[in-house]
Design a protein around this motif. Structure first.
Motif, PDB file in Angstrom:
ATOM      1  N   LYS A   1     -81.371  11.881 -11.265  1.00 48.60           N
ATOM      2  CA  LYS A   1     -81.247  12.139  -9.835  1.00 48.60           C
ATOM      3  C   LYS A   1     -80.247  11.172  -9.234  1.00 48.60           C
ATOM      4  O   LYS A   1     -80.379   9.961  -9.369  1.00 48.60           O
ATOM      5  CB  LYS A   1     -82.608  11.978  -9.168  1.00 48.60           C
ATOM      6  CG  LYS A   1     -82.612  12.260  -7.698  1.00 48.60           C
ATOM      7  CD  LYS A   1     -83.800  13.085  -7.327  1.00 48.60           C
ATOM      8  CE  LYS A   1     -83.967  13.244  -5.857  1.00 48.60           C
ATOM      9  NZ  LYS A   1     -82.937  13.974  -5.199  1.00 48.60           N
ATOM     10  N   MET A   2     -79.241  11.739  -8.556  1.00 49.14           N
ATOM     11  CA  MET A   2     -78.226  10.941  -7.888  1.00 49.14           C
ATOM     12  C   MET A   2     -78.127  11.418  -6.443  1.00 49.14           C
ATOM     13  O   MET A   2     -77.876  12.590  -6.189  1.00 49.14           O
ATOM     14  CB  MET A   2     -76.880  11.107  -8.593  1.00 49.14           C
ATOM     15  CG  MET A   2     -76.880  10.547  -9.999  1.00 49.14           C
ATOM     16  SD  MET A   2     -75.419  10.980 -10.917  1.00 49.14           S
ATOM     17  CE  MET A   2     -75.756  12.687 -11.302  1.00 49.14           C
TER      18      MET A   2
ATOM     19  N   LYS B   1     -75.356  18.256  -7.690  1.00 44.01           N
ATOM     20  CA  LYS B   1     -76.235  19.293  -7.149  1.00 44.01           C
ATOM     21  C   LYS B   1     -77.325  19.666  -8.162  1.00 44.01           C
ATOM     22  O   LYS B   1     -78.468  19.906  -7.794  1.00 44.01           O
ATOM     23  CB  LYS B   1     -75.414  20.529  -6.790  1.00 44.01           C
ATOM     24  CG  LYS B   1     -76.197  21.595  -6.101  1.00 44.01           C
ATOM     25  CD  LYS B   1     -75.307  22.749  -5.679  1.00 44.01           C
ATOM     26  CE  LYS B   1     -76.128  23.805  -4.968  1.00 44.01           C
ATOM     27  NZ  LYS B   1     -75.292  24.944  -4.582  1.00 44.01           N
ATOM     28  N   GLN B   2     -76.979  19.699  -9.458  1.00 40.33           N
ATOM     29  CA  GLN B   2     -77.956  20.014 -10.496  1.00 40.33           C
ATOM     30  C   GLN B   2     -78.605  18.755 -11.073  1.00 40.33           C
ATOM     31  O   GLN B   2     -79.457  18.868 -11.949  1.00 40.33           O
ATOM     32  CB  GLN B   2     -77.289  20.785 -11.639  1.00 40.33           C
ATOM     33  CG  GLN B   2     -76.895  22.182 -11.298  1.00 40.33           C
ATOM     34  CD  GLN B   2     -76.343  22.914 -12.515  1.00 40.33           C
ATOM     35  OE1 GLN B   2     -76.033  22.327 -13.543  1.00 40.33           O
ATOM     36  NE2 GLN B   2     -76.237  24.215 -12.384  1.00 40.33           N
ATOM     37  N   SER B   3     -78.188  17.581 -10.647  1.00 35.68           N
ATOM     38  CA  SER B   3     -78.660  16.295 -11.199  1.00 35.68           C
ATOM     39  C   SER B   3     -78.392  16.233 -12.698  1.00 35.68           C
ATOM     40  O   SER B   3     -79.248  15.882 -13.491  1.00 35.68           O
ATOM     41  CB  SER B   3     -80.146  16.090 -10.928  1.00 35.68           C
ATOM     42  OG  SER B   3     -80.409  16.088  -9.558  1.00 35.68           O
ATOM     43  N   ARG B   4     -77.167  16.563 -13.070  1.00 36.73           N
ATOM     44  CA  ARG B   4     -76.817  16.712 -14.480  1.00 36.73           C
ATOM     45  C   ARG B   4     -75.586  15.883 -14.822  1.00 36.73           C
ATOM     46  O   ARG B   4     -74.581  15.909 -14.115  1.00 36.73           O
ATOM     47  CB  ARG B   4     -76.532  18.171 -14.746  1.00 36.73           C
ATOM     48  CG  ARG B   4     -76.208  18.528 -16.145  1.00 36.73           C
ATOM     49  CD  ARG B   4     -75.934  20.011 -16.207  1.00 36.73           C
ATOM     50  NE  ARG B   4     -75.970  20.500 -17.551  1.00 36.73           N
ATOM     51  CZ  ARG B   4     -75.948  21.783 -17.857  1.00 36.73           C
ATOM     52  NH1 ARG B   4     -75.925  22.687 -16.916  1.00 36.73           N
ATOM     53  NH2 ARG B   4     -75.965  22.168 -19.094  1.00 36.73           N
ATOM     54  N   VAL B   5     -75.674  15.134 -15.934  1.00 35.58           N
ATOM     55  CA  VAL B   5     -74.559  14.355 -16.453  1.00 35.58           C
ATOM     56  C   VAL B   5     -74.255  14.887 -17.844  1.00 35.58           C
ATOM     57  O   VAL B   5     -75.144  14.944 -18.694  1.00 35.58           O
ATOM     58  CB  VAL B   5     -74.899  12.849 -16.524  1.00 35.58           C
ATOM     59  CG1 VAL B   5     -73.760  12.067 -17.123  1.00 35.58           C
ATOM     60  CG2 VAL B   5     -75.255  12.316 -15.160  1.00 35.58           C
ATOM     61  N   THR B   6     -73.009  15.280 -18.084  1.00 34.74           N
ATOM     62  CA  THR B   6     -72.593  15.796 -19.387  1.00 34.74           C
ATOM     63  C   THR B   6     -71.574  14.828 -19.976  1.00 34.74           C
ATOM     64  O   THR B   6     -70.555  14.547 -19.354  1.00 34.74           O
ATOM     65  CB  THR B   6     -71.966  17.190 -19.248  1.00 34.74           C
ATOM     66  OG1 THR B   6     -72.888  18.042 -18.574  1.00 34.74           O
ATOM     67  CG2 THR B   6     -71.646  17.779 -20.602  1.00 34.74           C
TER      68      THR B   6
END
Length: 142
Positions: free
Chosen positions: A30-31, A58-63
Motif C-alpha cells: 500500500k502506497m 492505484k492497484q498497490s502493485r510493484v513489479t
C-alpha cells in the motif's frame, strides 16, 4: 595474452550455479503518496540485478524485472516501513477455473482479478474420489 583471455572468456565458459535467471516479481504494498512510491522505487531499484521497476499505485502493485531473488525484494520493500507488503496474491479472473467459488473472490482485489487459490480444484478431486467405484469404503460413508 589479450587474445588468449578473449578466447577463454568467450568460448570456454562454465555455467555458474549462483547465476539467477531473469524473472518478474510482483508485490502488493500500500502506497498513499508520492513519497511512499519514491521510497519503494529507490529501495528496489538500487538492488543488484534489477533491470526495471514499475509501480501502479492505484492497484498497490510493484513489479520488478531482473535477476533477483523474490524474497530479497520483498524484504527490501518491508525495510522501507511497509511491513504489510506481500507477494501479489491475485490472478486475472479469466485464468481461474472457478472464479465465483468461496474464498476466491476478494472485494479488495483490483477489477478483473481474484485471489490465487489453487486448492479448490484439489479439494473437488478429493470429494469426487469419495464416491467412486474405485473407493472400497464408499458405501461406509453413505
Amino acid at each position: 595474452m589479450g587474445a588468449l583471455n578473449y578466447i577463454i572468456s568467450n568460448f570456454c565458459t562454465v555455467p555458474n550455479p549462483k547465476t539467477k535467471t531473469m524473472q518478474t516479481v510482483e508485490i502488493k504494498v500500500k502506497m498513499d503518496c508520492d513519497g511512499c512510491e519514491r521510497k519503494v522505487r529507490n529501495a528496489v531499484a538500487t538492488m543488484k540485478g534489477v533491470k526495471s521497476v514499475e509501480i501502479n499505485r492505484k492497484q498497490s502493485r510493484v513489479t520488478v524485472n531482473g535477476c533477483v531473488d523474490p524474497n530479497k525484494v520483498l524484504n527490501r520493500v518491508k525495510r522501507t516501513g511497509k511491513k504489510r507488503a506481500e507477494f501479489w496474491p491475485y490472478v486475472p479472473q479469466h485464468v481461474v477455473t472457478y472464479p465465483h467459488a468461496s474464498g476466491v473472490y476478494d472485494k479488495r482485489a483490483p477489477a478483473g482479478y481474484v485471489k490465487n487459490l489453487q486448492t479448490f480444484a484439489d479439494t473437488e478431486d478429493k470429494f469426487m474420489s469419495l464416491f467412486s467405484e474405485d473407493n472400497v469404503n464408499a458405501c461406509s460413508i453413505m
